[in-house]
Enzyme design. Structure first.
Site, PDB file in Angstrom:
ATOM      1  N   GLU A   1      43.006  41.361  44.895  1.00 32.31           N
ATOM      2  CA  GLU A   1      43.957  41.873  43.899  1.00 32.31           C
ATOM      3  C   GLU A   1      44.756  43.061  44.442  1.00 32.31           C
ATOM      4  OE1 GLU A   1      41.454  42.516  40.406  1.00 32.31           O
ATOM      5  OE2 GLU A   1      41.765  40.431  39.825  1.00 32.31           O
TER       6      GLU A   1
ATOM      7  N   ASP B   1      35.748  35.058  36.422  1.00 31.43           N
ATOM      8  CA  ASP B   1      35.809  36.487  36.120  1.00 31.43           C
ATOM      9  C   ASP B   1      35.192  36.834  34.769  1.00 31.43           C
ATOM     10  OD1 ASP B   1      36.375  39.114  36.504  1.00 31.43           O
ATOM     11  OD2 ASP B   1      38.535  38.958  36.169  1.00 31.43           O
TER      12      ASP B   1
ATOM     13  N   GLU C   1      35.273  43.167  28.708  1.00 31.74           N
ATOM     14  CA  GLU C   1      36.690  42.940  29.006  1.00 31.74           C
ATOM     15  C   GLU C   1      37.225  41.656  28.362  1.00 31.74           C
ATOM     16  OE1 GLU C   1      37.528  42.779  33.196  1.00 31.74           O
ATOM     17  OE2 GLU C   1      39.562  42.057  32.885  1.00 31.74           O
TER      18      GLU C   1
HETATM   19  C1  BDP Z   1      38.878  41.917  36.703  1.00 31.65           C
HETATM   20  C2  BDP Z   1      39.532  43.062  35.997  1.00 31.65           C
HETATM   21  C3  BDP Z   1      40.143  44.064  36.923  1.00 31.65           C
HETATM   22  C4  BDP Z   1      39.139  44.440  38.000  1.00 31.65           C
HETATM   23  C5  BDP Z   1      38.679  43.197  38.711  1.00 31.65           C
HETATM   24  C6  BDP Z   1      37.570  43.467  39.720  1.00 31.65           C
HETATM   25  O1  BDP Z   1      40.526  42.535  35.136  1.00 31.65           O
HETATM   26  O2  BDP Z   1      40.535  45.169  36.158  1.00 31.65           O
HETATM   27  O3  BDP Z   1      39.692  45.334  38.893  1.00 31.65           O
HETATM   28  O4  BDP Z   1      38.138  42.284  37.801  1.00 31.65           O
HETATM   29  O5  BDP Z   1      36.436  43.143  39.406  1.00 31.65           O
HETATM   30  O6  BDP Z   1      37.947  41.418  35.799  1.00 31.65           O
HETATM   31  O7  BDP Z   1      37.826  43.942  40.803  1.00 31.65           O
END
Ligand code: BDP
Length: 730
Positions: A320, A394, A422
């Site tokens: 990401e 996720d 989340e």
């Molecule tokens: C996702 C989240 C994000 C996190 C990412 C992570 O939306 O904010 O940074 O995972 O785990 O669930 O790195």
């Protein structure tokens, strides 16, 4: 009005001050205090027989040894006895003979005491404890002993749990040790005190006032964690800021580490891979560059000067948009091993995350981490542990277990659960997560034949690993009640209990927590325990039944957004995941589709791959299924899906009715809070049902079956809802 507001802001972080004000103004409702105390309420024992039993045994405490940890343990016992059985129990370091409760680690035991416990002591590890009723001069005494003092602290919390849950304390012989070594919270806290995916206020770390101001919260946090065996904390966000590694911040980290140390909690930090450039003035962060390697070695040395027992680094790399070794044409092994080498001389570890997927990879997102990491099996240094999320996408309300579990036997893998909700209604919805955690931990990977559960991979027993761990993304913030929802505290509690023992039953955890947090009255405990257990399936039903996933509105992830299709990365769009069209719905991950099923052991793959054998709870995760497909109960998929959404709504209604019935057993404030939150949850369960069914109906072209309520609004209305200020979405 303003002054009232100010008053609340001021007291926000300081419950002791609040207590003072309450006394001063004679306010009757000290309930804010109640919430703050978590599961350590120590309410007076209501059962008179139990009080008599407890008073007879707990007459005085003798400690042998004088570490800060043992003093904390003894004080905790004393304070707890005062509130639980209304008794001031003297504390001394006189001879063991004069005691009723003896606290001493094995090196401080007299030969006689050692003799009575040596078989038990052989069975525990360095963090374990023994609680045993022994005879000294024909008098029964309770000996709490361990290898190290931290075991004594864990031991007294276990002992107090027996009292809190009204169990017998005669003839005890408890031998307990944690099954994993690293039991750690991951705080996604930013240095500006916002919390990524945090729904309980701001960060509890006050970086501005540290290192000189030690907020009482830090101590209370450490105590709460110690009470459930958590022994590590990563203070900052995985989307890291390199400034945390500068001297200015290391001073602050040191102050926290000093505060947590007597509670057995080590501090860890996230390491931003590009730190050598950002704070080290180098022009590269290439892990194979000798100057970069030297920079990290020097940095490690510096950190350990501040914090001699620093735990190590957690790293999110090339995920990401975070920097990582791939920016320099290197791979995850190069990156992880470089950091591991820097930190190894001081005993630190590297937790390297496997949460990777790329917009440049056209393959199914669910397959990418496995494809990338499996070839690295056995190539990481001994002090590296790979941190894997419970599922391949996720933190969804339900995911099949991550295929990496069982696929990297030569590498220690640690579990990453998300405690903060989340994708599960933030801190507004009541969802008891240990049920979800248990489902993953019990899953059989078949990696070494039947019985190769994830719990056994995580605790190292299946593949014989020494380094083991479980991480939970914290749901803790500056809210007076820590977690934003009175029942969200149970998820922190349950995470800790499962990290200690991944084989615990979530039902037992719910019961313990309820008794400690609210009441021992069976008329309260039984229905509310059932409600908690049911709450997980309820959220799956009203959000993502039958294997649907990632159809939350994007960005903040609150509420439904199955229609979203305009984001730049395809795998960020809900339409990528549900693939609804006129032929059906679901992601074909079978051999006719992305073939993600082939990433599992053959026994598991066979099941997931075959639509007739695939568990219906995972159906649309693995298959694109026709609207007319017949489910096991004879309903068509469309009807079955609609009825599941309705069932979710009905389950929340039944949670509401349970809660209304237990009113006599709960204080007014917490009763009202939960009542209001359940009302919102009920409205939002309907919102989910209506928005999703109206949207999917465009493809199925079918009417809602009988038993499903008519939508309350139009699809256009649901699509128009926007939440630009939803929390946790920085
Ligand atoms: C996702 C989240 C994000 C996190 C990412 C992570 O939306 O904010 O940074 O995972 O785990 O669930 O790195």
């Amino acid at each position: 009005m303003n002054s009232i507001k100010l008053f609340f802001i001021d007291i926000h972080k300081n419950p002791i001050f609040l207590y003072g004000l309450v006394l001063l103004f004679g306010i009757q409702k000290t309930i804010a205090q109640t919430d703050y105390k978590l599961w350590l309420q120590y309410n007076k024992v209501a059962n008179s027989e139990k009080i008599t039993e407890y008073q007879a045994i707990n007459k005085n405490i003798v400690t042998i040894g004088n570490s800060e940890t043992i003093q904390i343990a003894a004080k905790e016992l004393q304070n707890a006895f005062k509130s639980l059985i209304n008794k001031t129990v003297p504390l001394s370091n006189k001879t063991a003979e004069s005691a009723n409760i003896i606290l001493a680690n094995e090196s401080n035991l007299s030969p006689e005491l050692l003799n009575q416990t040596k078989t038990e002591l052989q069975k525990i590890n360095n963090e374990g404890f023994v609680i045993k009723t022994i005879q000294l001069k024909n008098k029964p005494q309770i000996l709490i002993t361990s290898k190290k003092d931290i075991g004594l602290l864990y031991g007294i919390f276990h002992y107090l749990r027996l009292l809190q849950t009204n169990q017998s304390i005669s003839n005890l012989n408890i031998i307990d040790s944690p099954n994993t070594n690293v039991r750690i919270l991951n705080h996604w806290d930013n240095l500006n005190e916002s919390v990524e995916r945090g729904y309980a206020g701001s960060s509890i770390w006050n970086w501005q006032k540290l290192p000189d101001f030690i907020d009482q919260r830090y101590i209370d946090y450490a105590r709460a964690n110690a009470s459930i065996g958590i022994n590590g904390t990563v203070l900052n966000n995985v989307n890291a800021n390199a400034l945390i590694l500068t001297p200015q911040y290391l001073e602050k980290v040191k102050a926290l580490a000093n505060t947590f140390r007597p509670y057995g909690i080590k501090v860890y930090l996230t390491a931003r891979f590009s730190a050598p450039i950002e704070i080290g003035k180098l022009n590269t962060a290439d892990p194979l560059s000798s100057e970069v390697q030297q920079w990290w070695k020097d940095k490690a040395k510096e950190i350990y000067k501040y914090i001699p027992d620093f735990g190590g680094f957690l790293v999110k790399a090339n995920s990401e948009g975070q920097p990582g070794p791939q920016n320099y044409g290197r791979n995850h092994v190069d990156g992880a091993n470089m950091l591991a080498d820097a930190i190894a001389p001081f005993g630190g570890i590297v937790m390297w995350r496997a949460f990777v997927y790329s917009e440049h990879d056209a393959d199914d997102r669910a397959k990418q981490a496995y494809s990338e990491f499996v070839p690295y099996d056995g190539k990481f240094r001994d002090n590296v542990i790979v941190q894997v999320k419970n599922g391949a996408i996720d933190f969804q309300p339900r995911e099949p277990f991550h295929p990496l579990f069982g696929a990297m036997p030569k590498t220690p893998l640690m579990m990453e659960f998300q405690i903060t909700q989340e994708y599960l209604g933030f801190s507004t919805h009541l969802v008891f997560l240990p049920k979800l955690f248990q489902e993953t931990l019990e899953a059989d990977t078949f990696s070494k034949g039947k019985g190769s559960s994830i719990a056994k991979i995580i605790d190292g027993s299946l593949d014989n690993h020494q380094l083991t761990g479980i991480a939970g993304v914290a749901n803790i913030g500056s809210d007076l009640n820590w977690c934003g929802h009175p029942f969200a505290q149970a998820n922190w509690y349950g995470f800790g209990r499962l990290a200690w023992n991944p084989n615990l039953d979530s039902k037992t955890i719910a019961e313990e927590w309820l008794r400690m947090t609210f009441s021992n009255d069976e008329k309260f405990v039984l229905p509310v325990q059932e409600m908690m257990i049911e709450s997980r399936e309820a959220v799956v039903n009203y959000m993502t039944p039958l294997g649907l996933h990632h159809i939350m509105d994007t960005g903040h992830h609150y509420g439904p957004g199955p229609w979203v299709s305009n984001l730049s990365r395809p795998e960020w769009n809900p339409v990528y995941y549900h693939k609804a069209d006129k032929n059906g719905i679901g992601f074909d991950r079978s051999s006719t589709g992305s073939n993600a099923t082939a990433q599992y052991a053959p026994e598991v793959a066979k099941e997931f791959n075959d639509i007739a054998k695939c568990p219906e709870k995972d159906l649309l995760w693995f298959h694109h299924v026709s609207w007319d497909y017949k489910l096991k109960n004879g309903a068509t998929l469309w009807n079955g899906l609609a009825l599941k959404y309705q069932e979710g709504v009905n389950q929340v209604a039944s949670m509401q009715s349970t809660w209304n019935k237990i009113k006599p057993y709960v204080d007014e404030q917490r009763f009202n809070e939960v009542e209001m939150l359940l009302n919102i949850q009920q409205k939002e369960a309907k919102w989910w049902r209506d928005a999703c069914l109206l949207y999917f109906q465009q493809f199925s072209g079918k009417d809602l079956p009988s038993g499903v309520e008519k939508p309350t609004q139009t699809l256009e209305y649901f699509k128009s809802l926007k939440f630009p200020f939803a929390p946790g979405n920085n």
